[in-house]
Design a protein around this motif. Structure first.
Motif, short mmCIF file in Angstrom:
data_model
loop_
_atom_site.label_atom_id
_atom_site.label_comp_id
_atom_site.label_asym_id
_atom_site.label_seq_id
_atom_site.Cartn_x
_atom_site.Cartn_y
_atom_site.Cartn_z
N LEU A 128 0.84 -1.20 0.00
CA LEU A 128 0.00 0.00 0.00
C LEU A 128 0.87 1.25 0.00
O LEU A 128 0.64 2.19 -0.78
CB LEU A 128 -0.93 -0.01 1.22
N GLU A 129 1.88 1.27 0.85
CA GLU A 129 2.78 2.43 0.92
C GLU A 129 3.50 2.65 -0.41
O GLU A 129 3.61 3.79 -0.88
CB GLU A 129 3.79 2.22 2.04
N GLU A 130 3.98 1.58 -1.02
CA GLU A 130 4.70 1.70 -2.28
C GLU A 130 3.78 2.17 -3.41
O GLU A 130 4.19 2.97 -4.24
CB GLU A 130 5.36 0.37 -2.65
N ILE A 131 2.57 1.69 -3.42
CA ILE A 131 1.62 2.14 -4.46
C ILE A 131 1.27 3.60 -4.27
O ILE A 131 1.17 4.37 -5.23
CB ILE A 131 0.36 1.25 -4.47
N GLN A 132 1.12 4.02 -3.01
CA GLN A 132 0.80 5.42 -2.74
C GLN A 132 1.97 6.34 -3.08
O GLN A 132 1.76 7.52 -3.39
CB GLN A 132 0.38 5.59 -1.28
N ASN A 133 3.21 5.83 -3.05
CA ASN A 133 4.37 6.62 -3.45
C ASN A 133 4.39 6.91 -4.94
O ASN A 133 5.02 7.86 -5.40
CB ASN A 133 5.67 5.92 -3.07
N ARG A 134 3.72 6.04 -5.71
CA ARG A 134 3.62 6.15 -7.16
C ARG A 134 4.98 6.18 -7.85
O ARG A 134 5.22 6.94 -8.80
CB ARG A 134 2.79 7.38 -7.55
N LYS A 135 5.86 5.35 -7.34
CA LYS A 135 7.17 5.15 -7.97
C LYS A 135 7.31 3.66 -8.24
O LYS A 135 6.72 2.84 -7.55
CB LYS A 135 8.30 5.62 -7.06
N ASN A 136 8.10 3.33 -9.23
CA ASN A 136 8.36 1.92 -9.57
C ASN A 136 7.05 1.15 -9.77
O ASN A 136 6.86 0.06 -9.24
CB ASN A 136 9.21 1.24 -8.50
N TYR A 137 6.16 1.74 -10.54
CA TYR A 137 4.83 1.19 -10.72
C TYR A 137 4.86 -0.26 -11.22
O TYR A 137 4.13 -1.11 -10.70
CB TYR A 137 4.04 2.07 -11.69
N ASP A 138 5.70 -0.55 -12.19
CA ASP A 138 5.73 -1.90 -12.76
C ASP A 138 6.21 -2.93 -11.76
O ASP A 138 5.61 -4.00 -11.64
CB ASP A 138 6.63 -1.93 -14.00
N SER A 139 7.26 -2.63 -11.03
CA SER A 139 7.78 -3.61 -10.08
C SER A 139 6.82 -3.81 -8.90
O SER A 139 6.63 -4.93 -8.44
CB SER A 139 9.18 -3.22 -9.58
#
Length: 160
Positions: free
Chosen positions: A19-30
């Motif tokens: 959730l945190e990584e998706i909310q950062n909106r970086k490295n979308y593919d990985s």
């Protein structure tokens, strides 16, 4: 159910990280690759949460109905001068007989532990819901950026 109880905290931590990584909106593919793998590996456990909560609710309803039936019987007995039912009789009502095997699930653990496990399941379900919404929002944002880039590319290709 064993995997669900033992690894619930780890699944929740993993879903919080995603959730945190998706909310950062970086490295979308990985991040989407990790999300896909997470859901692929743990989908049966995650879907088991709803089933486990449903079973718990059914068992709680049975206990409430048996207690209410016991209270009604005690009230009738008090009015009629009869004897009072004991807790054992309520459990026999649940078990459908004197064996009590059917109620082992209800009485096998202390209420605090059951409440903690239930709240952990609810937290995980809430996080998974937030993860679903965040992924959808990020996907729509990326789709908008891609559409914008395609429009610009089309516009500039006409200029040449």
């Amino acid at each position: 159910s064993h995997d669900l109880d033992e690894g619930l905290e780890l699944l929740h931590l993993a879903s919080l990280w995603l959730l945190e990584e998706i909310q950062n909106r970086k490295n979308y593919d990985s991040v989407n690759a990790y999300l896909h793998r997470f859901l692929y590996l743990h989908s049966s456990v995650l879907s088991g949460i709803d089933e486990a909560l449903l079973i718990e609710n059914e068992e709680r309803d049975k206990v409430k109905a048996a207690v209410k039936a016991n209270e009604n019987k005690e009230l009738e007995d008090e009015r009629g001068g009869g004897h009072r039912r004991k807790k054992k009789d309520v459990l026999a009502l649940l078990g459908g007989g004197g064996g009590g095997d059917n109620i082992a699930i209800v009485d096998d653990e202390e209420p605090q532990k059951r409440h903690k496990r239930r709240s952990e399941r609810m937290e995980l379900l809430q996080t998974i819901g937030e993860l679903k919404k965040a992924q959808r929002d990020a996907s729509e944002c990326l789709r908008g950026k891609m559409q914008n880039a395609l429009c610009l590319l089309k516009h500039f290709s006409r200029m040449v």
